[in-house]
Design a protein around this motif. Structure first.
Motif, PDB file in Angstrom:
ATOM      1  N   GLU A  24      10.364  16.344 -44.440  1.00 14.34           N
ATOM      2  CA  GLU A  24       9.359  15.503 -43.785  1.00 14.34           C
ATOM      3  C   GLU A  24       9.930  14.786 -42.566  1.00 14.34           C
ATOM      4  O   GLU A  24       9.225  14.579 -41.564  1.00 14.34           O
ATOM      5  CB  GLU A  24       8.817  14.484 -44.790  1.00 14.34           C
ATOM      6  CG  GLU A  24       8.042  15.123 -45.932  1.00 14.34           C
ATOM      7  CD  GLU A  24       7.661  14.120 -47.008  1.00 14.34           C
ATOM      8  OE1 GLU A  24       8.133  12.958 -46.925  1.00 14.34           O
ATOM      9  OE2 GLU A  24       6.904  14.487 -47.923  1.00 14.34           O
ATOM     10  N   TRP A  80       8.562  14.209 -38.608  1.00 17.59           N
ATOM     11  CA  TRP A  80       8.309  12.891 -38.035  1.00 17.59           C
ATOM     12  C   TRP A  80       8.897  12.744 -36.642  1.00 17.59           C
ATOM     13  O   TRP A  80       8.335  12.041 -35.799  1.00 17.59           O
ATOM     14  CB  TRP A  80       8.847  11.795 -38.960  1.00 17.59           C
ATOM     15  CG  TRP A  80       7.863  11.383 -40.004  1.00 17.59           C
ATOM     16  CD1 TRP A  80       7.948  11.569 -41.353  1.00 17.59           C
ATOM     17  CD2 TRP A  80       6.618  10.719 -39.787  1.00 17.59           C
ATOM     18  NE1 TRP A  80       6.838  11.078 -41.982  1.00 17.59           N
ATOM     19  CE2 TRP A  80       6.008  10.534 -41.039  1.00 17.59           C
ATOM     20  CE3 TRP A  80       5.961  10.257 -38.653  1.00 17.59           C
ATOM     21  CZ2 TRP A  80       4.771   9.922 -41.186  1.00 17.59           C
ATOM     22  CZ3 TRP A  80       4.717   9.643 -38.799  1.00 17.59           C
ATOM     23  CH2 TRP A  80       4.141   9.479 -40.049  1.00 17.59           C
ATOM     24  N   ARG A 130       6.320  13.934 -34.293  1.00 19.73           N
ATOM     25  CA  ARG A 130       5.140  13.075 -34.234  1.00 19.73           C
ATOM     26  C   ARG A 130       5.414  11.784 -33.477  1.00 19.73           C
ATOM     27  O   ARG A 130       4.549  11.274 -32.760  1.00 19.73           O
ATOM     28  CB  ARG A 130       4.660  12.745 -35.643  1.00 19.73           C
ATOM     29  CG  ARG A 130       4.082  13.922 -36.417  1.00 19.73           C
ATOM     30  CD  ARG A 130       3.349  13.434 -37.659  1.00 19.73           C
ATOM     31  NE  ARG A 130       2.190  12.615 -37.282  1.00 19.73           N
ATOM     32  CZ  ARG A 130       1.511  11.857 -38.149  1.00 19.73           C
ATOM     33  NH1 ARG A 130       1.901  11.801 -39.417  1.00 19.73           N
ATOM     34  NH2 ARG A 130       0.476  11.140 -37.747  1.00 19.73           N
ATOM     35  N   LEU A 131       6.626  11.232 -33.624  1.00 20.24           N
ATOM     36  CA  LEU A 131       6.933   9.959 -32.979  1.00 20.24           C
ATOM     37  C   LEU A 131       7.006  10.065 -31.467  1.00 20.24           C
ATOM     38  O   LEU A 131       6.980   9.064 -30.763  1.00 20.24           O
ATOM     39  CB  LEU A 131       8.252   9.399 -33.533  1.00 20.24           C
ATOM     40  CG  LEU A 131       8.165   8.816 -34.946  1.00 20.24           C
ATOM     41  CD1 LEU A 131       9.559   8.562 -35.490  1.00 20.24           C
ATOM     42  CD2 LEU A 131       7.356   7.536 -34.951  1.00 20.24           C
ATOM     43  N   GLN A 183       3.271   5.211 -35.489  1.00 13.24           N
ATOM     44  CA  GLN A 183       4.443   4.429 -35.863  1.00 13.24           C
ATOM     45  C   GLN A 183       4.192   3.620 -37.134  1.00 13.24           C
ATOM     46  O   GLN A 183       5.108   3.448 -37.949  1.00 13.24           O
ATOM     47  CB  GLN A 183       4.834   3.506 -34.700  1.00 13.24           C
ATOM     48  CG  GLN A 183       5.366   4.281 -33.500  1.00 13.24           C
ATOM     49  CD  GLN A 183       5.685   3.383 -32.329  1.00 13.24           C
ATOM     50  OE1 GLN A 183       5.593   2.168 -32.431  1.00 13.24           O
ATOM     51  NE2 GLN A 183       6.066   3.987 -31.220  1.00 13.24           N
ATOM     52  N   PHE A 224       4.519   6.034 -39.892  1.00  8.67           N
ATOM     53  CA  PHE A 224       5.936   6.336 -40.080  1.00  8.67           C
ATOM     54  C   PHE A 224       6.608   5.239 -40.909  1.00  8.67           C
ATOM     55  O   PHE A 224       7.390   5.525 -41.821  1.00  8.67           O
ATOM     56  CB  PHE A 224       6.598   6.451 -38.706  1.00  8.67           C
ATOM     57  CG  PHE A 224       8.100   6.574 -38.751  1.00  8.67           C
ATOM     58  CD1 PHE A 224       8.705   7.673 -39.332  1.00  8.67           C
ATOM     59  CD2 PHE A 224       8.908   5.591 -38.203  1.00  8.67           C
ATOM     60  CE1 PHE A 224      10.085   7.793 -39.361  1.00  8.67           C
ATOM     61  CE2 PHE A 224      10.288   5.692 -38.236  1.00  8.67           C
ATOM     62  CZ  PHE A 224      10.868   6.814 -38.816  1.00  8.67           C
ATOM     63  N   TRP A 271       5.689   5.632 -44.463  1.00 12.28           N
ATOM     64  CA  TRP A 271       6.425   6.747 -45.078  1.00 12.28           C
ATOM     65  C   TRP A 271       7.816   6.297 -45.518  1.00 12.28           C
ATOM     66  O   TRP A 271       8.287   6.646 -46.602  1.00 12.28           O
ATOM     67  CB  TRP A 271       6.521   7.908 -44.098  1.00 12.28           C
ATOM     68  CG  TRP A 271       7.427   9.013 -44.556  1.00 12.28           C
ATOM     69  CD1 TRP A 271       7.177   9.932 -45.544  1.00 12.28           C
ATOM     70  CD2 TRP A 271       8.726   9.322 -44.052  1.00 12.28           C
ATOM     71  NE1 TRP A 271       8.240  10.790 -45.681  1.00 12.28           N
ATOM     72  CE2 TRP A 271       9.207  10.441 -44.782  1.00 12.28           C
ATOM     73  CE3 TRP A 271       9.538   8.769 -43.056  1.00 12.28           C
ATOM     74  CZ2 TRP A 271      10.464  11.008 -44.542  1.00 12.28           C
ATOM     75  CZ3 TRP A 271      10.775   9.335 -42.816  1.00 12.28           C
ATOM     76  CH2 TRP A 271      11.227  10.431 -43.552  1.00 12.28           C
ATOM     77  N   TRP A 282      16.193  10.137 -43.034  1.00  9.25           N
ATOM     78  CA  TRP A 282      15.963   9.888 -41.604  1.00  9.25           C
ATOM     79  C   TRP A 282      17.265   9.572 -40.869  1.00  9.25           C
ATOM     80  O   TRP A 282      17.545  10.118 -39.809  1.00  9.25           O
ATOM     81  CB  TRP A 282      14.967   8.756 -41.442  1.00  9.25           C
ATOM     82  CG  TRP A 282      14.715   8.407 -39.994  1.00  9.25           C
ATOM     83  CD1 TRP A 282      15.256   7.388 -39.280  1.00  9.25           C
ATOM     84  CD2 TRP A 282      13.903   9.131 -39.080  1.00  9.25           C
ATOM     85  NE1 TRP A 282      14.821   7.413 -37.989  1.00  9.25           N
ATOM     86  CE2 TRP A 282      13.982   8.485 -37.839  1.00  9.25           C
ATOM     87  CE3 TRP A 282      13.105  10.268 -39.199  1.00  9.25           C
ATOM     88  CZ2 TRP A 282      13.300   8.928 -36.729  1.00  9.25           C
ATOM     89  CZ3 TRP A 282      12.419  10.711 -38.084  1.00  9.25           C
ATOM     90  CH2 TRP A 282      12.514  10.047 -36.870  1.00  9.25           C
ATOM     91  N   GLU A 296       7.515  19.026 -33.352  1.00  8.12           N
ATOM     92  CA  GLU A 296       6.648  18.571 -34.435  1.00  8.12           C
ATOM     93  C   GLU A 296       6.514  19.588 -35.553  1.00  8.12           C
ATOM     94  O   GLU A 296       6.192  19.233 -36.687  1.00  8.12           O
ATOM     95  CB  GLU A 296       5.267  18.222 -33.883  1.00  8.12           C
ATOM     96  CG  GLU A 296       4.525  19.399 -33.279  1.00  8.12           C
ATOM     97  CD  GLU A 296       3.201  18.996 -32.661  1.00  8.12           C
ATOM     98  OE1 GLU A 296       2.166  19.501 -33.127  1.00  8.12           O
ATOM     99  OE2 GLU A 296       3.207  18.171 -31.734  1.00  8.12           O
TER     100      GLU A 296
END
Length: 350
Positions: A29, A33, A36-37, A45, A48, A51, A62, A149
């Protein structure tokens, strides 16, 4: 992996099998992200941050993916949060109904946003958004690592620029200059790289594309690709397999070579910040190193055809010149050009 590492892995798995599964899921995942960010959308955000609050493994995955420490992330995050957070007051971030906000999650959000800022500013390179595409660039001497992405990983080499546009039907990347290595994530949509007058389509693979002023090449490290003219013509599609190198120079006539694994690794050594040569002319080696530096190596024509081999750092041209001097009878002179950039001359000894 040594014996100690193997034993530790078995112990960790036996003690916490659920945690390992969560960590693997969060790692997958996290790759999504990063892409997407890049939108810099406030709602994204907030999602995020939510998450990251799901479990500690999300933060761990992360930070491991972005290769930064928690301390560094928190330091940068304190600056990043001041930019995106609303004025001081209760609940600086959205908290879903039924979820309690505690001091610990707040600290996690701070670290996570710092990690996001670091990725966007330091890993993704220079990017500009438009309604149709996102542009990523690497400056002279830089090597950028991108994750799109869909999870596709891209290594962007020095003096390189790409434009990325994803739609419901395809994933399209245009390499306008420089060189990039693509590790394609599985997706129902085809992944295409447009470069000059040709389009490279992935068929489950890892490949690199290079677009210089007078040279175009496609190298398949694993899997297969198909190549066709960007403009629809009568030209047939060319299929390349692992180890195939297609080159097109000033003559405009493409040449196909097949490389073994050692040669592939040499061709892609720039990903690790080095260039590896095996008997190439000195003039050619200097030209390759000049791509990575503002300093310019100038080779005396008398010794330009001397064949050399070795491994050299991409951003240390003077160290390269000194290495040549140690193995060949030559002299080094340094000067400054009119535009201010440094010149390193390697010439034959008199």
């Amino acid at each position: 992996m040594n014996l100690v590492d193997s034993i530790q892995s078995v112990v960790r798995f036996a003690r916490a099998p659920r945690r390992e599964r969560r960590l693997r899921r969060c790692a997958r995942e996290a790759r999504v992200w990063i892409g997407r960010l890049a939108s810099a959308d406030e709602r994204v955000q907030e999602e995020f941050a939510d998450w990251l609050l799901e479990c500690p493994e999300a933060v761990e995955a992360w930070l491991e993916l972005t290769a930064i420490s928690a301390e560094w992330a928190e330091l940068i995050g304190s600056q990043f949060v001041r930019v995106i957070a609303p004025p001081p007051g209760p609940a600086p971030f959205h908290v879903p109904p039924g979820r309690r906000e505690t001091p610990r999650p707040h600290r996690v959000r701070l670290v996570a946003c710092g990690a996001a800022a670091t990725v966007m500013a330091g890993v993704a390179g220079v990017w500009l958004s438009s309604p149709s595409s996102t542009v990523y660039a690497a400056a002279i001497g830089e090597h950028r690592k991108l994750i799109l992405e869909d999870g596709t990983a891209i290594d962007l080499n020095t003096r390189s620029k790409i434009a990325v546009r994803f739609s419901a039907r395809e994933r399209l990347v245009e390499l306008t200059e420089g060189e990039a290595l693509f590790d394609i994530a599985h997706d129902p949509r085809p992944f295409r790289v447009r470069v000059a007058a040709m389009t490279v389509e992935d068929i489950g693979t890892q490949f690199s594309v290079r677009n210089d002023e007078k040279h175009l090449s496609v190298l398949v490290a694993s899997g297969r690709v198909s190549i066709r003219p960007t403009k629809r013509t009568a030209s047939a599609t060319v299929n390349l397999a692992a180890g195939d190198l297609l080159e097109q120079g000033e003559s405009r006539l493409p040449r196909l070579h097949h490389l073994d694994r050692a040669a592939i690794n040499r061709s892609l050594s720039w990903v690790n910040g080095v260039l590896i040569f095996q008997g190439e002319p000195l003039g050619h080696i200097a030209a390759e190193l000049n791509r990575y530096n503002r300093e310019e190596l100038l080779i005396d024509p008398k010794i330009a055809n001397l064949q050399l081999g070795g491994q050299f750092r991409t951003v240390r041209p003077l160290a390269f010149a000194e290495a040549v001097q140690r193995v060949r009878s030559c002299k080094i002179e340094q000067d400054v050009a009119r535009d201010g950039h440094r010149i390193i001359r390697i010439s034959a000894s008199e």
